[in-house]
Design a protein around this motif. Structure first.
Motif, mmCIF file in Angstrom:
data_model
loop_
_atom_site.group_PDB
_atom_site.id
_atom_site.type_symbol
_atom_site.label_atom_id
_atom_site.label_comp_id
_atom_site.label_asym_id
_atom_site.label_seq_id
_atom_site.Cartn_x
_atom_site.Cartn_y
_atom_site.Cartn_z
ATOM 1 N N PHE A 1 0.851 -1.202 0.000
ATOM 2 C CA PHE A 1 0.000 0.000 0.000
ATOM 3 C C PHE A 1 0.882 1.246 0.000
ATOM 4 O O PHE A 1 1.983 1.237 0.545
ATOM 5 C CB PHE A 1 -0.892 0.023 1.252
ATOM 6 N N LYS A 2 0.374 2.304 -0.619
ATOM 7 C CA LYS A 2 1.072 3.591 -0.604
ATOM 8 C C LYS A 2 0.593 4.361 0.624
ATOM 9 O O LYS A 2 -0.610 4.484 0.846
ATOM 10 C CB LYS A 2 0.701 4.373 -1.875
ATOM 11 N N LEU A 3 1.534 4.849 1.413
ATOM 12 C CA LEU A 3 1.144 5.457 2.696
ATOM 13 C C LEU A 3 1.282 6.970 2.708
ATOM 14 O O LEU A 3 2.274 7.506 2.222
ATOM 15 C CB LEU A 3 2.025 4.877 3.815
ATOM 16 N N GLU A 4 0.263 7.618 3.267
ATOM 17 C CA GLU A 4 0.341 9.051 3.579
ATOM 18 C C GLU A 4 0.260 9.117 5.092
ATOM 19 O O GLU A 4 -0.724 8.642 5.678
ATOM 20 C CB GLU A 4 -0.904 9.754 3.040
ATOM 21 N N GLU A 5 1.285 9.682 5.708
ATOM 22 C CA GLU A 5 1.287 9.716 7.166
ATOM 23 C C GLU A 5 1.136 11.147 7.668
ATOM 24 O O GLU A 5 1.242 12.088 6.897
ATOM 25 C CB GLU A 5 2.594 9.081 7.685
ATOM 26 N N ASN A 6 0.905 11.257 8.995
ATOM 27 C CA ASN A 6 0.793 12.588 9.604
ATOM 28 C C ASN A 6 -0.272 13.427 8.897
ATOM 29 O O ASN A 6 -0.042 14.565 8.506
ATOM 30 C CB ASN A 6 2.157 13.278 9.509
ATOM 31 N N VAL A 7 -1.447 12.850 8.768
ATOM 32 C CA VAL A 7 -2.534 13.476 8.022
ATOM 33 C C VAL A 7 -3.319 14.431 8.927
ATOM 34 O O VAL A 7 -3.514 14.157 10.113
ATOM 35 C CB VAL A 7 -3.452 12.357 7.454
ATOM 36 N N ALA A 8 -3.779 15.543 8.368
ATOM 37 C CA ALA A 8 -4.651 16.517 9.061
ATOM 38 C C ALA A 8 -4.080 16.975 10.405
ATOM 39 O O ALA A 8 -4.822 17.165 11.367
ATOM 40 C CB ALA A 8 -6.060 15.933 9.240
ATOM 41 N N GLY A 9 -2.768 17.105 10.452
ATOM 42 C CA GLY A 9 -2.130 17.627 11.663
ATOM 43 C C GLY A 9 -2.041 16.644 12.814
ATOM 44 O O GLY A 9 -1.729 17.026 13.938
ATOM 45 N N LYS B 1 -7.195 24.139 14.551
ATOM 46 C CA LYS B 1 -6.227 23.042 14.431
ATOM 47 C C LYS B 1 -6.399 22.072 15.607
ATOM 48 O O LYS B 1 -6.862 22.464 16.675
ATOM 49 C CB LYS B 1 -4.796 23.596 14.459
ATOM 50 N N VAL B 2 -5.978 20.841 15.390
ATOM 51 C CA VAL B 2 -6.025 19.833 16.462
ATOM 52 C C VAL B 2 -5.075 20.246 17.567
ATOM 53 O O VAL B 2 -3.956 20.694 17.293
ATOM 54 C CB VAL B 2 -5.534 18.464 15.951
ATOM 55 N N ILE B 3 -5.520 20.082 18.814
ATOM 56 C CA ILE B 3 -4.587 20.296 19.935
ATOM 57 C C ILE B 3 -4.039 18.924 20.315
ATOM 58 O O ILE B 3 -4.773 18.023 20.705
ATOM 59 C CB ILE B 3 -5.298 20.973 21.119
ATOM 60 N N LEU B 4 -2.729 18.783 20.157
ATOM 61 C CA LEU B 4 -2.100 17.498 20.457
ATOM 62 C C LEU B 4 -1.773 17.391 21.936
ATOM 63 O O LEU B 4 -1.359 18.375 22.549
ATOM 64 C CB LEU B 4 -0.820 17.325 19.629
ATOM 65 N N PRO B 5 -1.967 16.216 22.534
ATOM 66 C CA PRO B 5 -1.639 16.057 23.951
ATOM 67 C C PRO B 5 -0.129 16.024 24.141
ATOM 68 O O PRO B 5 0.617 15.755 23.187
ATOM 69 C CB PRO B 5 -2.241 14.701 24.303
#
Ligand SMILES: [Zn+2]
Length: 482
Positions: A74-82, A475-479
């Motif tokens: 599979f072709k991977l896209e990582e770290n999507v949408a922040g 934006k997403v707030i990351l923990p």
């Protein structure tokens, strides 16, 4: 002439017969691919259960699934949408583009050994798979692999996209992925969820806004100089009072609940800071918006009345699940083809022990299929909310449940965390892998089904484009990562 016509008719019926046979042979082949993945379904389910990582901290879980998919081609896209743990894995090219959702986050505090009674995990992990997302992630990834293998061998055209969607428990992952257009360009999406019953999902979920309001005042001695103080807790209490009066004037479908995570430190200190955390829900997104607007006015009023200032922050918001009848019917047929999990006598005995420990009737795991009622649209909402709802307003979406925990045990609890780490839970995940695979084949090869799904989607959305409940620039707030 007559003879020629008869020959032609015979030939045509012959072709149709061959096609019907080919179709069923294709599904049989796909089912075989799915069945062959059983060891991997178990392995991934088990490893995700071991990790039991909570929302947006699912680094090891995401990597595990990403590595398996990469190895498969599979072709991977990582770290999507922040979000570092959100990913998209793609196989194939062109239309149709079929999506499969995979969740994998755990819940804090409900970790339990895989035993039929309450017992903390020996490895010290406090979180647990009380919602069974370990099984969800494993089955969905394996279904994508079974589909890929069938497509390659049988030269089936189209694209499979596996969406690694983190932070479902905080209703965040898919909301931000949807807002960023990650689900655009799809023809249909399928999903499933661990459950205590077997069958296609037809109930309503609730639209929701999740927000917090902080109040700021001035601290002072509670008895010596209270006139110097302005209580932030007064702001919270005044606001809650206003909302509780509003309760009489909301719809029967509306639900409002709050907690006060910060209410001050000691009675003799006027609190200069207090925070209240709210969920507002309803079967309709428009009603959520309506009462959210009113609550914002109440917060403003409370701050004026208590001489405090306030800050309101929308954390997340979702729609109510937009069901797709043609896809639901296709899924139900595939559940009947695959059948429900074949739990062993030992597993059923284990399930009864668990039910006893949870104070429930000792009925074991459900093995019947809960059929979709004709008037499913009239079924009352179950009360929960899901971020899958966002996807269901972007593209035709449908899902189902498979029994992975004994009937009646409390969900999101130590009991379900336990069950989802056992052979019974993995058995449920294998059934889900198979049903997802067969439905994927239907969507890839049955043009009529896809057209019907799209027509139903257009009707239910009125052709309106998806609008995120969140502000565009949020934006997403990351923990904080440990
Ligand atoms: Zn869940």
């Amino acid at each position: 002439m007559k003879l020629k016509l008869l020959t032609l008719l015979f030939m045509l019926s012959g072709i149709c017969g061959v096609q019907a046979q080919k179709m069923s042979r294709l599904k049989q082949a796909a089912l075989k691919e799915a069945a062959a993945l059983e060891p991997q379904v178990t392995k991934l389910s088990q490893e995700l259960w071991n990790y039991s990582e909570t929302a947006l901290k699912e680094a090891k879980s995401a990597k595990l699934l990403i590595d398996v998919l990469k190895k498969e081609g599979f072709k991977l896209e990582e770290n999507v949408a922040g979000m570092p743990t959100a990913f998209v894995a793609t196989f194939g090219s062109g239309k149709p583009v079929i999506g499969i959702l995979a969740e994998f986050d755990a819940l804090p505090g409900v970790g339990n050994e895989p035993v039929p009674y309450k017992k903390k995990r020996a490895d010290g992990v406090m979180s647990g798979q009380g919602c069974g997302h370990n099984l969800f992630g494993s089955a969905s990834v394996n279904a994508a692999i079974a589909l890929k293998r069938t497509m390659s061998k049988r030269k089936i055209k189209g694209t499979i996209k596996l969406f690694g969607t983190p932070a479902e428990e905080t209703v965040v992952g898919k909301v931000y992925m949807a807002k960023d257009g990650v689900f655009n360009g799809l023809d249909a999406v399928i999903e499933w969820h661990p459950a205590t019953t077997n069958g296609v999902n037809f109930g309503k979920s609730l639209a929701m806004n999740n927000f917090e309001v902080e109040f700021f005042g001035q601290s002072a001695h509670g008895a010596a100089d209270p006139w110097n103080g302005r209580s932030a807790l007064d702001g919270v209490e005044m606001m809650n009072y206003g909302v509780n009066l509003m309760r009489e004037h909301v719809y029967p479908t509306t639900r409002i609940h709050y907690v006060i995570p910060n209410g001050g430190g000691a009675p003799n200190v006027v609190p200069d800071y207090a925070k209240v955390w709210y969920f507002v829900r309803d079967t309709s997104r428009a009603n959520v918006e309506k009462f959210y607007q009113r609550i914002q006015q109440i917060a403003k009023g409370a701050s004026i009345a208590t001489n405090t200032t306030y800050k309101l922050r929308l954390i997340t918001g979702v729609h109510s699940y937009n069901r797709n009848e043609p896809m639901m019917k296709a899924i139900e047929q595939n559940i009947m083809l695959v059948g429900t999990p074949k739990f062993t006598t030992e597993e059923q005995a284990w399930g009864k022990q668990l039910q006893k420990a949870a104070g429930k009737k000792e009925l074991g795991f459900k093995t019947d299929i809960k059929k979709m009622p004709k008037d499913w649209k009239k079924v009352l909402p179950s009360g929960g909310s899901t971020d899958v709802a966002e996807v269901s307003f972007i593209t035709p979406t449908a899902g189902f449940g498979v029994a992975t925990a004994p009937f009646g045990v409390p969900w999101h609890s130590w009991a379900t965390s336990s069950s989802h780490g056992t052979s019974a839970g993995y058995r449920g995940a294998l059934v889900a892998t198979k049903v997802l695979t067969l439905t994927g084949i239907d969507l890839l090869t049955d043009r009529k089904l896809l057209e019907a799904a799209k027509a139903d989607f257009k009707k239910s959305t009125g052709g309106k484009a998806y609008k995120s409940p969140l502000p565009v620039d949020q934006k997403v707030i990351l923990p904080k990562q440990k």
